[in-house]
Scaffold this motif. Structure first.
Motif, PDB file in Angstrom:
ATOM      1  N   TYR A   1     -21.262   6.359 -38.180  1.00 15.57           N
ATOM      2  CA  TYR A   1     -20.906   7.636 -38.825  1.00 15.57           C
ATOM      3  C   TYR A   1     -21.013   7.591 -40.361  1.00 15.57           C
ATOM      4  CZ  TYR A   1     -18.763  12.044 -39.806  1.00 15.57           C
ATOM      5  OH  TYR A   1     -18.558  13.317 -40.271  1.00 15.57           O
TER       6      TYR A   1
ATOM      7  N   VAL B   1     -23.567   9.990 -42.757  1.00 13.30           N
ATOM      8  CA  VAL B   1     -23.182  10.981 -43.776  1.00 13.30           C
ATOM      9  C   VAL B   1     -23.733  10.611 -45.155  1.00 13.30           C
ATOM     10  CG1 VAL B   1     -21.104  11.758 -42.556  1.00 13.30           C
ATOM     11  CG2 VAL B   1     -20.902   9.957 -44.278  1.00 13.30           C
TER      12      VAL B   1
ATOM     13  N   VAL C   1     -13.106  11.330 -41.137  1.00 14.45           N
ATOM     14  CA  VAL C   1     -14.391  11.792 -41.692  1.00 14.45           C
ATOM     15  C   VAL C   1     -14.377  11.611 -43.214  1.00 14.45           C
ATOM     16  CG1 VAL C   1     -15.830  13.832 -42.115  1.00 14.45           C
ATOM     17  CG2 VAL C   1     -14.869  13.433 -39.846  1.00 14.45           C
ATOM     18  N   TYR C   2     -13.265  12.026 -43.839  1.00 17.52           N
ATOM     19  CA  TYR C   2     -13.182  11.903 -45.302  1.00 17.52           C
ATOM     20  C   TYR C   2     -13.112  10.434 -45.735  1.00 17.52           C
ATOM     21  CZ  TYR C   2     -12.406  16.940 -45.594  1.00 17.52           C
ATOM     22  OH  TYR C   2     -12.553  18.305 -45.519  1.00 17.52           O
TER      23      TYR C   2
ATOM     24  N   GLY D   1     -17.333  11.349 -45.696  1.00 15.98           N
ATOM     25  CA  GLY D   1     -17.849  12.660 -45.302  1.00 15.98           C
ATOM     26  C   GLY D   1     -17.339  13.775 -46.206  1.00 15.98           C
ATOM     27  N   SER D   2     -18.078  14.877 -46.220  1.00 18.09           N
ATOM     28  CA  SER D   2     -17.685  16.050 -47.001  1.00 18.09           C
ATOM     29  C   SER D   2     -16.950  17.028 -46.074  1.00 18.09           C
ATOM     30  CB  SER D   2     -18.939  16.721 -47.553  1.00 18.09           C
ATOM     31  OG  SER D   2     -19.758  17.120 -46.459  1.00 18.09           O
TER      32      SER D   2
ATOM     33  N   ASP E   1     -19.153  17.926 -43.323  1.00 20.25           N
ATOM     34  CA  ASP E   1     -19.152  16.892 -42.266  1.00 20.25           C
ATOM     35  C   ASP E   1     -17.908  17.007 -41.396  1.00 20.25           C
ATOM     36  OD1 ASP E   1     -21.564  15.627 -43.106  1.00 20.25           O
ATOM     37  OD2 ASP E   1     -20.471  14.703 -44.749  1.00 20.25           O
ATOM     38  N   ALA E   2     -16.769  17.345 -42.032  1.00 22.51           N
ATOM     39  CA  ALA E   2     -15.517  17.488 -41.278  1.00 22.51           C
ATOM     40  C   ALA E   2     -15.612  18.659 -40.293  1.00 22.51           C
ATOM     41  CB  ALA E   2     -14.347  17.688 -42.235  1.00 22.51           C
TER      42      ALA E   2
ATOM     43  N   ALA F   1     -17.907  17.527 -37.480  1.00 20.56           N
ATOM     44  CA  ALA F   1     -17.205  16.575 -36.602  1.00 20.56           C
ATOM     45  C   ALA F   1     -16.202  17.326 -35.715  1.00 20.56           C
ATOM     46  CB  ALA F   1     -16.484  15.523 -37.445  1.00 20.56           C
TER      47      ALA F   1
END
Lengths: 241, 244
Positions: free
Chosen positions: A99, A103, B137-138, B142-143, B146-147, B150
């Protein structure tokens, strides 16, 4: 050792409740720093602030000399936070571990190599195709560990990473912590109340009591000659919370 | 003829109508699928972003909007039909659009009925995604985009179930589309089976009119198709719930 993260006069309150008071701390590049203290002392909150998840009520944070204002995502991409109970995506082990690379827009071939290497480090090779939610608790934590280190973060923040694990998995995680520090030079901050674990893996230790960082010292200093009487009482288990 | 014989004959004739691909029956089925399908697609395009906005954003009036969605999930179809009727009749505020008694009017009515259902169930599915998943995610760099992706992936089966629930509701709905669609079939369809084609007549509205005419076989044939469609939708929903 070169400084990686500087925390100055940091305070954090949730409403009326002050959970961290005037924290001053420097994390050095390449060290394993253990943050110890009883449950509710503020360890998790401090880790979340270091990961830029929470904005402190007051104080300054500088990661590698950069102030965090306006740089949150860029700075966060250079670190990783592993929770006590890992959140697992509804996907395969491979997709979970990949993952952080996806990203970042990393190419497919590199992703495959890095995921394989990370799974190998945590002893989960061959489990790529398995549904991640079918892993045992220990395997899930190791997979989360692989997911956290797969993109080579400069700083790895670990929140009680072995709290719910059996001795074999604890030993494996500790081995991985020491390995990635020695092989990759990753800086590691681990929050724990497992004192024997601190003795086994830490370089320096900070003791957090009631939101206050009462002492920061080398491992030897903390255990052999603590400077604060409360540190000694805590380490001897004489404090009751 | 006893009532049992009457029913059995009706069922036999109904299967004959289906097997022989009776154009009247299939024209009605086509209108049902077109109207309910279009309404569900449009509702999905509105409902999913709305559900994500309600789950992820903080804005003024958010709680009022959630209350409106929840209320909308139980909207009485006849009331919605009446409201759209009043809006679209020639003397109404949108009378100039000439949309009353058209498939478009039926799509609007079903859109209003289905959107809150898809929004509400999707919102519940999105909110059921554990907060640590989003935080992870963060932590992994991730941005917010992305969150959201997800969360969509985590809640995907719940969201598909929401869409299927909306489609099921639309297919089974009768009150609103009867009022705004008028249950119209072209000349010939009223007098006998296979002679006409549906304009705004759907499976549900046709069952009401055929039954009132005493044409039980046609009603049963339409009922079998309607139940089959709804059963298929529910089987799909159950399948996706099982995957979750």
């Amino acid at each position: 050792m070169q400084e990686l993260f500087r925390i100055e006069n940091l305070c954090m309150a949730f409403g009326e409740k002050e959970v961290l008071r005037n924290i001053n701390l420097t994390i050095r590049r390449g060290e394993i720093f253990a943050l110890i203290g009883p449950s509710g002392a503020g360890k998790t909150t401090l880790l979340r602030i270091l990961n830029l998840f929470e904005k402190p009520t007051r104080g300054n944070l500088k990661f590698n000399g950069l102030a965090n204002e306006g740089e949150i995502n860029n700075i966060r991409r250079r670190m990783s936070l592993l929770f006590q109970t890992p959140a697992i995506f509804k996907a395969s082990v491979f997709d979970n571990v990949a993952y952080g690379l996806r990203v970042r827009g990393i190419d497919k071939m590199t992703i495959e190599n890095k995921v394989k290497s990370a799974l190998n480090i945590v002893g989960l090779e061959g489990k790529e195709a398995q549904k991640a939610r079918t892993l045992s608790a220990g395997e899930a934590q190791r997979m989360a560990f692989a997911r956290a280190i797969v993109y080579d973060p400069e700083l790895l923040l670990l929140d009680e990473p072995t709290a719910n694990l059996d001795p074999a998995n604890v030993a494996k995680i500790e081995e991985v912590i020491k390995r990635i520090r020695s092989e990759r030079g990753t800086t590691i901050v681990i929050a724990t109340h497992n004192i024997p674990q601190v003795r086994r893996i830490a370089d320096r230790v900070g003791i957090l009591l009631n939101g206050e960082l009462i002492e920061v010292n080398t491992k030897e200093g903390i255990f052999m000659a603590p400077e604060d009487a409360r540190s000694e009482a805590f380490l001897k288990g004489e404090m009751i919370y | 003829m006893s009532s049992t014989e009457f029913l059995i004959q009706g069922i036999i004739k109904a299967f004959e109508l289906i097997i022989n691909l009776n154009p009247y029956i299939f024209s009605i089925t086509g209108v049902s699928i077109k109207v309910s399908g279009t309404a569900t697609i449009l509702a999905t395009l509105t409902a999913i972003p709305l559900a994500f906005a309600l789950a992820f954003l903080d804005f003024r009036g958010k709680q009022a909007l959630i209350t409106l969605v929840n209320t909308g999930m139980g909207l009485p179809p006849v009331f919605v039909g009446l409201f759209i009727f009043v809006m679209l009749v020639p003397a109404g505020p949108f009378g100039l659009l000439n949309m009353i008694f058209t498939p478009e009017a039926m799509i609007i009515a079903q859109y209003i009925l289905v959107t809150p259902i898809i929004t509400g169930i999707s919102l519940a599915a999105i909110k059921a995604v554990p907060k640590p998943i989003i935080e992870t995610v963060y932590t992994l760099g991730g941005s917010t985009k992305d969150a959201v992706i997800a969360t969509l992936m985590e809640a995907r089966f719940g969201i598909i179930t929401a869409i299927l629930a909306g489609l099921g509701r639309a297919l089974a709905e009768v009150g609103a589309i009867l009022i705004v669609g008028g249950n119209i079939a072209y000349t010939g369809s009223v007098g006998g089976i296979g002679e006409g084609a549906s304009y705004t007549r759907t499976l549900t509205t046709a069952i009401t009119s055929e039954t009132s005419k005493g044409d039980i076989s046609t009603s049963i044939a339409l009922g079998i198709i309607l139940i089959s469609l709804n059963l298929s939708v529910n089987l799909l929903a159950t399948f996706f719930q099982g995957r979750d």
